[in-house]
Design an enzyme around this catalytic site. Sequence first.
Site, mmCIF file in Angstrom:
data_model
loop_
_atom_site.group_PDB
_atom_site.id
_atom_site.type_symbol
_atom_site.label_atom_id
_atom_site.label_comp_id
_atom_site.label_asym_id
_atom_site.label_seq_id
_atom_site.Cartn_x
_atom_site.Cartn_y
_atom_site.Cartn_z
ATOM 1 N N HIS A 197 10.890 -8.623 0.010
ATOM 2 C CA HIS A 197 10.008 -8.893 -1.123
ATOM 3 C C HIS A 197 9.501 -10.318 -1.102
ATOM 4 C CE1 HIS A 197 11.725 -5.374 -3.627
ATOM 5 N NE2 HIS A 197 10.687 -5.024 -2.916
ATOM 6 N N GLU A 242 -2.580 8.674 13.018
ATOM 7 C CA GLU A 242 -1.466 7.752 13.274
ATOM 8 C C GLU A 242 -0.303 8.434 13.995
ATOM 9 O OE1 GLU A 242 -0.257 6.050 9.541
ATOM 10 O OE2 GLU A 242 -0.279 7.954 8.497
ATOM 11 N N ASP A 249 1.506 2.890 12.742
ATOM 12 C CA ASP A 249 2.302 4.062 13.092
ATOM 13 C C ASP A 249 1.897 4.650 14.436
ATOM 14 O OD1 ASP A 249 4.292 4.515 11.116
ATOM 15 O OD2 ASP A 249 2.663 4.839 9.696
ATOM 16 N N CYS A 279 -7.327 0.969 9.867
ATOM 17 C CA CYS A 279 -6.706 0.278 8.731
ATOM 18 C C CYS A 279 -5.314 -0.259 9.049
ATOM 19 C CB CYS A 279 -6.661 1.195 7.517
ATOM 20 S SG CYS A 279 -5.695 2.680 7.800
HETATM 21 C C1 PEP Z 1 -0.673 2.388 9.702
HETATM 22 O O1 PEP Z 1 0.276 3.124 10.007
HETATM 23 O O2 PEP Z 1 -1.320 1.725 10.532
HETATM 24 C C2 PEP Z 1 -1.084 2.252 8.297
HETATM 25 C C3 PEP Z 1 -2.165 1.604 7.970
HETATM 26 O O3 PEP Z 1 -0.268 2.783 7.358
HETATM 27 P P1 PEP Z 1 1.118 2.124 6.922
HETATM 28 O O4 PEP Z 1 1.204 0.748 7.528
HETATM 29 O O5 PEP Z 1 1.092 2.074 5.436
HETATM 30 O O6 PEP Z 1 2.109 3.071 7.471
HETATM 31 MG MG MG Z 2 1.006 4.533 8.587
#
Ligand code: PEP
Ligand code: MG
Length: 576
Positions: A195, A436, A460, A507
């Site tokens: 955190h 992912e 991921d 993302c």
């Molecule tokens: C990812 O896996 O790249 C993603 C954007 O999702 P998270 O990081 O929330 O798993």
């Molecule tokens: Mg992810």
Amino acid sequence: MSFTLHGIGVSGGIAIGRAHLVSHATLEVNHYVIPPHQIADESLRFDGAIRAVRAEFDGLQNEIPAGAPAEFAAFVNLHRMILDDSTLSVEPRRIIETEQCNAEWAVKVQTDALLAQFDAIEDSYLRERRNDVIQVVERILKALSGQPGYVPPPAIGAEQDLILIARDLSPADVVQFKRHQFASFITDVGGTTSHTAVVARSLDIPSIVALHRARELVRENEVVIVDGTHGVLIVDPDERVLAEYQQRRLAFGAARRKLSGLRDTRAVTRDGVAVALHANIELPDDVAQTLANGATGIGLFRSEFLFLNRRDLPDEDEQFEAYRKAAEAMNGLPVTIRTYDLGADKQTEDGAQHSVNPALGLRAIRLCLTEPQRFMSQLRALLRASHYGNISILIPMLASVSEIDQTLQMIARAKAGLDDEGIAYNRAVKIGGMIEVPAAALSLEVFLRKLDFISIGTNDLIQYTLAIDRADDAVSYLYDPLHPAILGLLSSIIKRADKAGVPVTMCGEMAGDVTLTRLLLGLGLRAFSMHAAHVPDVKQQVLEADASALRPLARSMLRTSDPLRLKVLLAKLNAA
Ligand code: PEP
Ligand code: MG
């Protein structure tokens, strides 16, 4: 004597100042016997301390400064829940009475038992909550000693020159930093998912965690340099090093100021290719930072954060308000909301389940489909909010066509229900899928046929392709975005989505890494979503790039599998 320590840099930039050691109550307490006629008073003393800490949390909750990151309130809530649990707020009373011991000792006995349970947990996210327990216990012990929970630093020079050094800082302590102007803070413990690291990023001052022995080795008032970008702490630097870092600090500040001037500049390459730069957010209040950094949309709203750090779950109405708030604040700009990605390292209070490989277990869409009622209330909330802004829905961790079909059927059912009730929603709301899982990347065509857009989750995708736990320090050296398998997959996903005319965005953390912006442009990516603070840097890269010249260089990277040669080619591409 000058020396250097290395930790994990969690928030970039350079700070130079004087060390201020933040003291906390120690967990080492003495045991003494309480005579029978004083037991009642000792129990009352314990109850008084619990009341005092509750009052501290009430004060913190009521005084959260405007503009504080949304996580702060959640952290204070979490600490309050730890305090309210009978393990700390009731059981010590029984120990005082049965063992006739002092209140501090009773608290320590309970704490030791609690921490032993945490030590046995394999999940790194949950293990890090151990520090939250310690922080709450420190508050109780301080209250027992008659001290307030957080002592502001004494006036030893201007606040702007102070570097706070602590074993650990609780998010509740950090919330008060909003009212101060410390140069930096560093802690001995904490991981990248702690955190403290999360709030450090929101505060946007240089900071380092996991320095291990800084609190012990650095002396009060000593001059220190914090390089938050590289996770380096330099103690008592000589004149030459000091002068060099003063220069670097000036250069960093100047670069920042220059970049903030780009806020309203459109992200277009030198050869006229427009690039979408969107932000990833966790809670609706993050929209302010999104707009301040010039992001032109939200590419990933990680909705599961609405479900964390609380005992109850947000119902349909609460979720609807949160999604509507974000959509309205973005004022017509795109807002992509991901359905909750719970499981693995993100468990709700009621959902902590211990599978052997949580990242491969009931996570994200898999979990949603096993609990249709909860999923349905989120889908209804999202659809209702779509009436108030430019919302798209994103589904995480899809791996097979049956998951897409079941999800689309659920969305159709949610729409039919709203129709029956005469509730407005955007009938044309776009449904996208995260790519992912390698299976999704390899069988992309079916995803492209059934979905309106795709978003590449590289965090991921890399974890599952290279078979390395992204939260495990021991294998982090294998986490390599330049691995030929990853570059090949990315290139193929982008090419096939383009060919099918389906919008593709990225993302994962790769999208916000400025050293990879040109490579991704060269692979044909035209939409990036990242932490808002990275948008200006990535925009700068876009503005300086010539997309057509990057293509052949990116292609040459796809043809090699030699890691060293890949690095050389990347450097060449970044200098192009
Ligand atoms: C990812 O896996 O790249 C993603 C954007 O999702 P998270 O990081 O929330 O798993
Ligand atoms: Mg992810």
